[in-house]
Design a protein around this motif. Structure first.
Motif, short mmCIF file in Angstrom:
data_model
loop_
_atom_site.label_atom_id
_atom_site.label_comp_id
_atom_site.label_asym_id
_atom_site.label_seq_id
_atom_site.Cartn_x
_atom_site.Cartn_y
_atom_site.Cartn_z
N GLY A 54 0.85 -1.21 0.18
CA GLY A 54 -0.01 -0.05 0.11
C GLY A 54 0.86 1.25 0.02
O GLY A 54 0.45 2.28 -0.46
N GLU A 55 2.06 1.09 0.45
CA GLU A 55 2.96 2.32 0.57
C GLU A 55 3.64 2.65 -1.06
O GLU A 55 3.35 1.58 -2.05
N CYS A 56 4.04 3.78 -1.16
CA CYS A 56 4.91 3.90 -2.46
C CYS A 56 6.28 3.23 -2.55
O CYS A 56 6.85 3.32 -1.54
N LEU A 57 6.41 2.62 -3.48
CA LEU A 57 7.41 1.88 -3.75
C LEU A 57 8.61 2.54 -4.69
O LEU A 57 8.12 2.83 -5.79
N HIS A 58 9.74 2.86 -4.40
CA HIS A 58 10.57 3.73 -5.26
C HIS A 58 11.85 2.78 -5.61
O HIS A 58 12.55 2.15 -4.64
N LEU A 59 11.97 2.50 -6.72
CA LEU A 59 13.40 1.85 -7.37
C LEU A 59 14.26 3.16 -7.86
O LEU A 59 13.85 3.72 -8.83
N LYS A 60 15.51 3.16 -7.31
CA LYS A 60 16.40 4.19 -7.94
C LYS A 60 17.85 3.80 -8.22
O LYS A 60 18.21 2.93 -7.73
N CYS A 61 18.35 4.48 -9.40
CA CYS A 61 19.89 4.39 -9.54
C CYS A 61 20.28 5.58 -9.99
O CYS A 61 19.49 6.50 -10.78
N GLU A 112 5.54 2.17 -18.39
CA GLU A 112 4.83 3.36 -17.55
C GLU A 112 3.33 3.13 -17.50
O GLU A 112 2.71 2.83 -18.84
N ASN A 113 2.39 3.10 -16.84
CA ASN A 113 1.23 3.09 -16.70
C ASN A 113 0.33 3.82 -15.61
O ASN A 113 1.15 4.64 -14.96
N HIS A 144 17.64 8.06 -12.21
CA HIS A 144 16.72 7.31 -12.76
C HIS A 144 15.68 6.77 -11.43
O HIS A 144 16.31 6.48 -10.66
N GLN A 145 14.49 6.83 -11.74
CA GLN A 145 13.50 6.31 -10.48
C GLN A 145 12.30 5.57 -11.34
O GLN A 145 11.98 6.17 -12.26
N MET A 146 11.87 4.45 -10.79
CA MET A 146 10.60 3.85 -11.10
C MET A 146 9.73 3.75 -9.85
O MET A 146 10.18 3.28 -8.66
N THR A 147 8.47 4.31 -9.80
CA THR A 147 7.67 4.31 -8.61
C THR A 147 6.49 3.81 -8.93
O THR A 147 5.70 3.86 -9.82
N SER A 202 5.18 4.78 -12.38
CA SER A 202 5.51 5.92 -13.15
C SER A 202 7.17 5.79 -13.28
O SER A 202 7.76 5.15 -12.22
N ILE A 203 7.81 6.44 -14.29
CA ILE A 203 9.18 6.27 -14.64
C ILE A 203 9.66 7.39 -15.03
O ILE A 203 9.32 8.10 -15.97
N ASN A 204 10.79 8.04 -14.13
CA ASN A 204 11.24 9.38 -14.25
C ASN A 204 12.72 9.21 -14.36
O ASN A 204 13.39 8.38 -13.78
N SER A 205 13.28 10.34 -14.97
CA SER A 205 14.71 10.51 -15.11
C SER A 205 14.96 12.14 -14.94
O SER A 205 14.23 12.82 -15.48
#
Length: 1076
Positions: A337-344, A364-365, A377-380, A369-372
């Motif tokens: 239920g929390e936000c999950l952040h994958l970063k590099c 992304e859907n 870089h981060q996928m959330t 969300s995928i951001n740079s």
């Protein structure tokens, strides 16, 4: 020149004594000693050389060798050799310890343990370079080279992200530091020199080699000359790469040489450590050119690289590798239920990345969300789910990094499905990892606290929803939503049996208490066979039970032998007990339904007893002889006259059964919009008597259609539908039912209440409330017809209704079944007055051998009183004699009027007040009459005869006996009139008592008999329907025709039965306003 140089070396060389090689030992011993067995050659520490002699040999213990120190002494083995136990050292064999230690210098091998003076060196394969044992050794961690094949090979893992562990297992690099069975190889100090390697063979300086060294000076000199002629051309001294690129190092042997070098092999080293081939590392040779290629380099590949051949080494090439990823969190944990952040982060902003899971790219859907931003870089994941747990990959160019994601379930204890009996309290409870706001839902609609529903949060992490008293409407899907995470469970509410719903609050409470300890479904169906006498009902039952019909006789009363069987709920197979087969009670209730057949007598005299056994929870088989003429009903007075026609019987039985439909809109009695319960199946017999079977069937269908027309009772005729036959009961109640079935199988039809208590205790009934719960159980079983129990006469319990049937047959039977009593005056007296003498009772009881005790006889009479078969009327002399109204022969009403001299001028008669029923079951008037007998005193006429007749009772309303109440039955109606031999009063209390009796009996027997109230002229007769004035249809002032008095108004007729100002339809509306 070469010759001079060699001679110079030869002349300058010394020739000290050396011990012979083992192969030459015997030859030297024979030449030096008279007794060769005593020859020895040992190291002499005094001269720092070797000495030989011919003295007696000695031996040393394990790990030791012999040396000379003035005499023979012991010394430890050198580091390169070992002397195992029990092999002993002999001076006439060698000057060194016997065994040379293994060197572990083959491709991929490293030393696992150097051993000691007694043991050999053990080898292992260098898993860091990707090597594994070719043949698994006895010990999975190391190999004994002197005993086993210790060859190594390059092992390839299925995924490039995997590497070998110390246990030689392919593992993710992030997990490589977990505890292993085998000892890891320690990282070597780069400054520490490795054993020099010539080709692939280490230089071993053992004693034999040293001994030869002096004699091989020419050879050494030649080797030095040869090596000095070699030269290695190296790559540039420094190379800088980015992770993922390919490193290529080329080394070339010089063309200047004295001898051919085709067989010379270059060896590659990194930080002075030999480089073995692996998946992404290749060694190639093309003539003098030797190439080292490493694809997809990583920061681990940085270091100092060299190439060597013999003792020649290339110049050092320093290799540096820039990491593709400058930062990355390879292990991420969060709560569902929390936000999950994958970063590099990567080293350059021009480099893009891809995110993958299980090798599939993540796009992304709305949930991801995928951001740079520059190099970051981060996928959330907006709301993490447990299913998001797994191994992810982030790929930059051709470099891939692994990330481990763990999403911990938010619900430590999720909601669980519940099954509950309606009326009980039920709770849904869950526990979460952290405090959060919650919302409850039922069938996707939000649930809020109310008087029926309670919502609690305990310690902010335990959430609970409680339904205080469940109903069938509470059944559904319940969910709790926290942080967009949902936990759901189903609530299955089991319907309380209809019979329990009709019981009082105390009995329902006891039922629910028992249901808290477990419920199960029990399937039961009763099949009742009815119809005219002689149409083949008993034969039909025999056929259904797969029995013969040769000995069938007319049914004496009600035959319930009890014909029982089991029906497999899934396969529909019928199972009958035959011979000595196991009891039907052994079949499980959840898979097999109980089925009981009841064969009712067709004689009209028995109809007064039928109401005792009829039920709304049954299937009725109405048997009709289709060979007889089809005629409509013709009877004028059901009580006084027999009816014989087929139409009469069909109409009578359908009316009788229709009474058990509480009303036409009752959902519990409705199968479909055009069908009603209980179902009726009409079965035609006498087919063998027909000449044209097809035409008869068609005419019969037309006849039935015309007979029933639009009456609601036609909705009972069904073919494929069955009533609800599964009841949800407390588990321990079902166990007690099983125990009762076993008693019945053993022919125990009546038991004492104390025995029933013992059985209940064995079935886990509450010890504190065993009597209360047992009474509720017995009342329920009584309601559904499984046994007979009355709370106010509970000394005995009738387990098998057949016992009661046999008692009824003693008293209620037509003449052909009572012919043996024709000469008894008591029998004649019974038929004429209804009086049941003690002598006749004793005689009638002889028909039932099981009634052999005074207690059982007394109990049987009490039960018959309960069913209104017999009664003790109230009389002025307080007599305790029994009367049996249903056995009295019919009398003319005019004769009764003459008996009481009612037509005398001194007697005035009130108007008639009556209830016109759409259908009145035969036994129902008997119940009404008996109820009056218990409240009012019967008049006495003639020779002390009580004024009770068939369908009529005359009662004294007060002590002077001048006011007499006549209660009379006619076709589907009950009417009453007061004969006043003095000035009368208003009899509204008597009217109310009649309507109250009807309401009470409807509730008691759970039947529906709607009526209309009517008045009639005082001089009219109660049984004629003409000139009846119905209250609902009449105006208070309107004139109504009367053949005796020209006309009456409603006011004139009602004044005897209604007080001034009393609502004229009050009594009627309390029960039912009109016909269904």
């Amino acid at each position: 020149m070469w010759f001079k140089l060699l001679m110079l070396v030869q002349l300058c060389a010394t020739f000290p004594l050396k011990c012979p090689e083992p192969a030459q030992w015997t030859l030297r011993a024979n030449g030096h000693c008279a007794d060769p067995s005593k020859y020895f050659c040992l190291k002499n520490d005094l001269i720092n050389g070797y000495s030989e002699n011919c003295t007696r040999s000695d031996f040393q213990q394990a790990g030791r060798k012999s040396v000379l120190r003035g005499g023979i002494d012991a010394d430890v083995c050198s580091l390169k050799r070992y002397q195992p136990f029990p092999i002993t050292f002999y001076t006439n064999v060698s000057t060194n310890c016997i065994f040379l230690k293994s060197v572990c210098n083959e491709e991929g091998q490293v030393v696992y343990d150097h051993g000691n003076r007694n043991t050999d060196t053990t080898c292992s394969c260098d898993y860091r370079q990707g090597y594994d044992f070719l043949v698994k050794p006895n010990n999975p961690c190391f190999c004994k080279a002197s005993q086993e094949d210790c060859s190594c090979y390059l092992k390839t893992c299925s995924n490039t992200s995997l590497t070998l562990s110390a246990d030689y297992q392919c593992m993710y690099k992030t997990d490589i530091n977990v505890a292993t069975q085998c000892r890891p190889i320690p990282e070597e100090d780069v400054s520490k020199k490795r054993t020099e390697i010539v080709g692939n063979i280490p230089v071993e300086q053992n004693s034999s080699f040293k001994a030869r060294q002096t004699n091989l000076v020419p050879i050494v000199v030649l080797s030095l000359l040869f090596i000095c002629a070699l030269e290695i051309k190296s790559p540039e001294s420094e190379m800088n790469l980015i992770e993922g690129e390919t490193l290529t190092l080329q080394y070339k042997l010089s063309k200047k040489r004295l001898f051919p070098i085709k067989r010379l092999q270059l060896h590659f080293f990194k930080n002075d450590s030999f480089i073995a081939e692996r998946e992404n590392l290749r060694k190639q040779r093309n003539g003098r050119l030797n190439i080292l290629t490493i694809t997809n380099v990583t920061p681990k590949d940085k270091g100092l690289y060299t190439a060597r051949v013999n003792r020649i080494q290339s110049q050092v090439t320093k290799v540096t590798v820039q990491s593709m990823f400058t930062s990355i969190n390879q292990s991420i944990c969060c709560i569902e239920g929390e936000c999950l952040h994958l970063k590099c982060s990567v080293y350059s902003k021009e480099i893009g990345v891809q995110w993958l899971k299980n090798g599939i790219e993540i796009k992304e859907n709305e949930k991801v969300s995928i951001n740079s931003a520059g190099t970051d870089h981060q996928m959330t994941f907006k709301y993490a789910k447990v299913s998001d747990t797994g191994r992810y990959s982030v790929v930059a160019r051709n470099v891939q990094k692994q990330l481990t994601v763990t999403v911990q379930a938010l619900f430590k204890r999720p909601l669980k499905n519940k099954t509950i009996m309606e009326g009980l309290e039920v709770s849904f409870e869950c526990e979460v990892e952290k405090p959060c706001p919650v919302v409850w839902y039922k069938d996707s609609k939000e649930v809020n606290p109310s008087s029926e529903i309670k919502i609690d949060s305990l310690q902010q992490t335990v959430h609970k929803l409680t339904i205080l008293q469940t109903t069938l409407e509470n059944k559904g899907k319940y969910e709790i939503k926290i942080n967009n995470v949902i936990s759901g469970a189903d609530l299955d509410v089991k319907e309380m049996p209809d019979a329990i719903k009709q019981m009082n609050e105390h009995d329902r409470t006891m039922f629910l208490k028992a249901a808290k300890h477990g419920i199960a479904v029990r399937f039961n169906i009763r099949i009742i066979i009815v119809g005219k006498q002689g149409v083949g009902k008993t034969c039909l039952l025999r056929r259904l039970m797969s029995e013969g019909i040769a000995d069938v006789q007319s049914t004496d009363g009600i035959n319930i032998e009890v014909k029982k069987c089991k029906i497999n709920i899934h396969t529909k197979e019928w199972i009958f007990k035959k011979g000595n087969e196991s009891s039907l009670s052994e079949y499980p209730n959840d898979k097999f339904a109980d089925c009981g057949f009841w064969d009712f007598a067709g004689q009209k005299e028995f109809y007064a007893t039928h109401q005792t056994f009829l039920s709304r929870d049954a299937i009725y088989l109405l048997v009709v002889d289709v060979s007889e003429k089809f005629e409509m009903k013709t009877f004028k007075n059901m009580v006084e006259n027999q009816f014989y026609k087929t139409g009469e019987y069909i109409d009578f039985w359908l009316d009788n059964i229709h009474c058990y439909t509480v009303n036409d809109t009752d959902k519990s009695m409705t199968i479909k919009s055009d069908l009603l319960n209980p179902p009726v199946i009409i079965i035609g017999t006498g087919i063998d008597k027909l000449q044209d079977e097809g035409k008869t069937k068609d005419r019969f269908k037309i006849f039935i259609n015309n007979l029933l027309r639009e009456h609601p009772k036609r909705k009972h005729l069904q073919q494929n539908e069955t009533p609800k036959w599964g009841d949800n009961l407390p588990t321990r109640w079902i166990f007690l039912e099983k125990e009762i079935e076993r008693l019945i199988d053993n022919k125990e039809f009546v038991i004492s209440y104390d025995i029933a208590k013992d059985l209940a205790s064995k079935c886990s009934f509450s010890l504190e409330e065993v009597t209360l719960e047992l009474d509720s159980f017995l009342k329920y079983e009584h309601e559904i017809g499984n046994l007979i129990f009355f709370e106010d006469i509970k000394s005995y319990i009738i387990l098998e209704p057949k016992w009661l049937v046999d008692v009824f047959k003693c008293f209620v039977a037509p003449f052909q079944f009572q012919s043996q009593y024709i000469n008894m005056s008591q029998w004649s007296h019974l038929q004429s007055t209804g009086h049941l003498s003690n002598k006749l009772i004793e005689k009638l009881f002889t028909k039932v051998p099981m009634l052999n005790s005074t207690e059982h006889k007394g109990f049987a009479l009490q039960v018959m009183e309960k069913f209104d078969i017999i009664v003790k009327p109230i009389t002025t002399d307080n007599s305790e004699d029994y009367y049996m109204p249903c056995m009295i022969e019919a009398s003319e009403f005019n004769d009764i009027l003459e008996t009481f001299n009612v037509r005398n001028i001194k007697c005035s008669r009130t108007s008639w007040f009556g209830l016109q029923f759409k259908f009145l079951p035969p036994a129902f008037f008997n119940h009404i009459l008996v109820t009056f007998l218990k409240k009012y005193s019967l008049c006495i006429v003639g020779d002390r005869r009580l004024a009770i007749y068939r369908g009529i009772g005359v009662f004294d309303l007060e002590a002077s006996k001048c006011l007499k109440l006549a209660v009379c039955l006619s076709e589907n109606s009950v009417a009453m009139q007061v004969w006043q031999f003095k000035k009368g009063i208003c009899y509204h209390e008597n009217r109310k008592y009649l309507t109250q009796i009807v309401g009470m009996l409807q509730q008691k027997y759970r039947i529906n008999i709607p009526y209309r109230c009517f008045f009639k002229c005082p001089d009219g007769t109660h049984h004629e329907t003409a000139e009846r004035i119905y209250l609902k249809d009449a105006s208070k002032t309107a004139q109504h025709y009367c053949p005796e008095h020209a006309s009456h108004t409603l006011v004139e007729l009602r004044r005897f039965w209604f007080e001034e100002g009393e609502d004229i339809i009050d009594d009627q509306s309390k029960l039912i306003s009109d016909y269904c």
